[in-house]
Design a protein around this motif. Structure first.
Motif, PDB file in Angstrom:
ATOM      1  N   GLU A 214       0.819  -1.208   0.000  1.00 35.24           N
ATOM      2  CA  GLU A 214       0.000   0.000   0.000  1.00 35.24           C
ATOM      3  C   GLU A 214       0.857   1.265   0.000  1.00 35.24           C
ATOM      4  OE1 GLU A 214      -2.892  -0.045   3.088  1.00 35.24           O
ATOM      5  OE2 GLU A 214      -3.839  -1.900   2.395  1.00 35.24           O
ATOM      6  N   SER A 215       1.944   1.261   0.775  1.00 38.64           N
ATOM      7  CA  SER A 215       2.786   2.451   0.872  1.00 38.64           C
ATOM      8  C   SER A 215       3.502   2.742  -0.437  1.00 38.64           C
ATOM      9  CB  SER A 215       3.807   2.283   2.001  1.00 38.64           C
ATOM     10  OG  SER A 215       3.162   2.127   3.246  1.00 38.64           O
ATOM     11  N   VAL A 216       4.057   1.709  -1.064  1.00 41.10           N
ATOM     12  CA  VAL A 216       4.785   1.907  -2.316  1.00 41.10           C
ATOM     13  C   VAL A 216       3.838   2.318  -3.432  1.00 41.10           C
ATOM     14  CG1 VAL A 216       6.126   0.737  -4.111  1.00 41.10           C
ATOM     15  CG2 VAL A 216       6.681   0.372  -1.698  1.00 41.10           C
ATOM     16  N   ARG A 217       2.688   1.663  -3.509  1.00 34.03           N
ATOM     17  CA  ARG A 217       1.727   1.994  -4.554  1.00 34.03           C
ATOM     18  C   ARG A 217       1.155   3.400  -4.388  1.00 34.03           C
ATOM     19  NH1 ARG A 217       1.317  -0.540  -9.222  1.00 34.03           N
ATOM     20  NH2 ARG A 217      -0.975  -0.569  -9.232  1.00 34.03           N
ATOM     21  N   ALA A 218       1.134   3.897  -3.153  1.00 37.62           N
ATOM     22  CA  ALA A 218       0.671   5.260  -2.919  1.00 37.62           C
ATOM     23  C   ALA A 218       1.659   6.284  -3.467  1.00 37.62           C
ATOM     24  CB  ALA A 218       0.455   5.503  -1.430  1.00 37.62           C
ATOM     25  N   VAL A 219       2.942   5.897  -3.558  1.00 39.07           N
ATOM     26  CA  VAL A 219       3.977   6.797  -4.076  1.00 39.07           C
ATOM     27  C   VAL A 219       4.062   6.710  -5.592  1.00 39.07           C
ATOM     28  CG1 VAL A 219       6.457   7.302  -4.105  1.00 39.07           C
ATOM     29  CG2 VAL A 219       5.303   6.729  -1.950  1.00 39.07           C
ATOM     30  N   THR A 220       4.055   5.496  -6.121  1.00 36.68           N
ATOM     31  CA  THR A 220       4.156   5.299  -7.564  1.00 36.68           C
ATOM     32  C   THR A 220       3.358   4.080  -7.985  1.00 36.68           C
ATOM     33  OG1 THR A 220       5.646   4.759  -9.395  1.00 36.68           O
ATOM     34  CG2 THR A 220       6.349   4.092  -7.192  1.00 36.68           C
ATOM     35  N   ARG A 221       2.551   4.240  -9.007  1.00 42.26           N
ATOM     36  CA  ARG A 221       1.773   3.134  -9.564  1.00 42.26           C
ATOM     37  C   ARG A 221       2.607   2.281 -10.510  1.00 42.26           C
ATOM     38  NH1 ARG A 221      -2.741   1.881  -6.750  1.00 42.26           N
ATOM     39  NH2 ARG A 221      -3.673   3.801  -5.937  1.00 42.26           N
ATOM     40  N   HIS A 222       3.868   2.662 -10.692  1.00 45.47           N
ATOM     41  CA  HIS A 222       4.744   1.929 -11.596  1.00 45.47           C
ATOM     42  C   HIS A 222       5.627   0.931 -10.855  1.00 45.47           C
ATOM     43  CE1 HIS A 222       3.487   4.604 -14.796  1.00 45.47           C
ATOM     44  NE2 HIS A 222       3.799   5.643 -14.029  1.00 45.47           N
ATOM     45  N   GLN A 223       5.331   0.716  -9.588  1.00 40.58           N
ATOM     46  CA  GLN A 223       6.127  -0.215  -8.788  1.00 40.58           C
ATOM     47  C   GLN A 223       5.183  -1.022  -7.903  1.00 40.58           C
ATOM     48  OE1 GLN A 223       9.493   1.542  -6.822  1.00 40.58           O
ATOM     49  NE2 GLN A 223       9.672  -0.112  -5.324  1.00 40.58           N
ATOM     50  N   THR A 224       5.271  -2.341  -8.025  1.00 40.17           N
ATOM     51  CA  THR A 224       4.378  -3.230  -7.281  1.00 40.17           C
ATOM     52  C   THR A 224       5.191  -4.246  -6.500  1.00 40.17           C
ATOM     53  OG1 THR A 224       2.764  -3.042  -9.087  1.00 40.17           O
ATOM     54  CG2 THR A 224       2.392  -4.772  -7.433  1.00 40.17           C
ATOM     55  N   PRO A 225       5.319  -4.095  -5.181  1.00 44.78           N
ATOM     56  CA  PRO A 225       6.061  -5.094  -4.392  1.00 44.78           C
ATOM     57  C   PRO A 225       5.452  -6.486  -4.541  1.00 44.78           C
ATOM     58  CG  PRO A 225       5.695  -3.108  -3.111  1.00 44.78           C
ATOM     59  CD  PRO A 225       4.872  -2.964  -4.357  1.00 44.78           C
ATOM     60  N   GLY A 226       6.324  -7.482  -4.524  1.00 42.28           N
ATOM     61  CA  GLY A 226       5.885  -8.866  -4.636  1.00 42.28           C
ATOM     62  C   GLY A 226       6.310  -9.669  -3.425  1.00 42.28           C
ATOM     63  N   LYS A 227       5.636 -10.788  -3.211  1.00 47.21           N
ATOM     64  CA  LYS A 227       5.963 -11.654  -2.075  1.00 47.21           C
ATOM     65  C   LYS A 227       5.800 -13.104  -2.492  1.00 47.21           C
ATOM     66  CE  LYS A 227       3.034 -12.522   1.103  1.00 47.21           C
ATOM     67  NZ  LYS A 227       2.209 -12.956   2.219  1.00 47.21           N
ATOM     68  N   TRP A 228       6.787 -13.909  -2.105  1.00 50.72           N
ATOM     69  CA  TRP A 228       6.722 -15.357  -2.258  1.00 50.72           C
ATOM     70  C   TRP A 228       7.118 -15.984  -0.936  1.00 50.72           C
ATOM     71  CZ3 TRP A 228       8.537 -11.909  -5.723  1.00 50.72           C
ATOM     72  CH2 TRP A 228       7.986 -11.930  -7.024  1.00 50.72           C
ATOM     73  N   ALA A 229       6.332 -16.936  -0.484  1.00 47.87           N
ATOM     74  CA  ALA A 229       6.637 -17.639   0.765  1.00 47.87           C
ATOM     75  C   ALA A 229       6.662 -19.134   0.492  1.00 47.87           C
ATOM     76  CB  ALA A 229       5.599 -17.309   1.834  1.00 47.87           C
TER      77      ALA A 229
END
Length: 329
Positions: A214-229
């Motif tokens: 949510e924090s990163v997407r609020a700054v830029t819509r061109h960056q989407t954090p990913g997660k793998w567990a």
């Protein structure tokens, strides 16, 4: 591991990695938040980083919690294998002059620890946008390269996006560029307690990822954090909440109804249940219970008010602030 200076002309100098390392290290060392034993490597050559990683993962117990954070350029070779760039990295000689994801994966796989979290603040497609320097490379099969039991990987961006640096260029009035968008959100979430989404006093892996997204997407819509567990069991706690819980968590609906029930006996029973929550390990619900008991302490029924007042007195009075409880482990 942070690197912002590069000898290869194909790797642009970055601004944020040193700030990333300093800010994250400060928060993780803080005994009220992480209490981690932190080692920081800034602008070290590949062989130094590789040996440090080898030492870091060796001689661990299954219950050790290990965190690794990379802030640097990410590049891939002709076979699509990811490499983390260091000052001596040569784009034409990645195998011998960089830190390969294959090596990191092998070291994690050999470690006895079953709680390993890897943060990658580097991107896989290069571009420049409005004062933010992208962090090199193109798409890569991260899941295949970093799969394994008891591991989690959180990336600053998706395989086809950029991982941006934060702030503007340093100036006389602002000599420091500050952390990157991703690591800045990571540090802020831990330091402020905002990453404790359920307000139980702990920041879990899933909560931290949700905060980062949510924090990163609020700054830029061109960056989407990913997660793998991979094989991570249960809610993995990464840190304590750094600041007291200020917003109460919702009480169970049945308990909320009992607090306002017209029968004093039911309100008195509700007070006892609130006392149990007040003594519990969920800081947000404990705060909600304290506030509800403060209200019941003014109840028209002497039985209810006396019970509420006694419970508050038994747990530090009416004004106690709540932070994360001690880890039972």
């Amino acid at each position: 591991m942070a690197c912002h200076e590069y000898g290869d002309p194909g790797l642009r100098r970055l601004r944020s990695p040193a700030e990333d390392a300093e800010a994250l290290g400060r928060v993780l060392r803080d005994g009220a938040i992480g209490g981690y034993d932190v080692r920081t490597l800034v602008n070290q050559p590949a062989h130094v980083v590789n040996q440090a990683l080898d030492d870091f993962f060796a001689d661990r117990s299954p219950d050790d919690l290990l965190l690794v954070h990379f802030s640097c350029h990410g590049v891939k070779d002709e076979d699509g294998r990811l490499h983390f760039a260091t000052p001596d990295t040569r784009l034409g000689r990645l195998d011998s002059t960089s830190v390969s994801a294959d090596l990191v994966n092998r070291l994690m796989g050999r470690s006895r620890s079953r709680r390993i979290v890897l943060f990658l603040d580097c991107c896989y497609a290069g571009a420049f946008a409005r004062g933010m320097v992208p962090r090199g490379g193109t798409a890569l099969p991260l899941r295949e390269q970093l799969a394994g039991r008891g591991r989690a990987v959180i990336t600053a961006s998706s395989a086809m996006e950029y991982a941006f640096e934060g702030g503007d260029e340093p100036s006389e009035t602002s000599p420091s560029p500050g952390p990157s968008v991703f690591t800045g959100a990571l540090v802020a979430g831990l330091e402020s307690g905002e990453a404790d989404r359920d307000q139980d006093g702990w920041v879990t892996l899933d909560e931290l990822y949700d905060h980062l997204y949510e924090s990163v997407r609020a700054v830029t819509r061109h960056q989407t954090p990913g997660k793998w567990a991979f094989g991570v069991q249960g809610g993995l706690r990464l840190a304590r909440r750094g600041r007291p819980v200020a917003t109460p968590a919702p009480l169970p609906p049945e308990l909320a109804d009992a607090i306002g029930h017209p029968l004093a006996g039911i309100r008195a029973a509700a007070a006892q249940e609130l006392g149990r929550l007040l003594a519990g390990r969920h800081a947000g619900r404990a705060l909600a219970a304290r506030l509800a008991l403060q209200g019941l302490a003014e109840d028209d029924s002497r039985t209810v008010s006396a019970a509420a007042a006694a419970l508050l007195a038994a747990h530090g009075g009416q004004e106690e602030q709540l932070t994360a409880p001690a880890d039972p482990a």
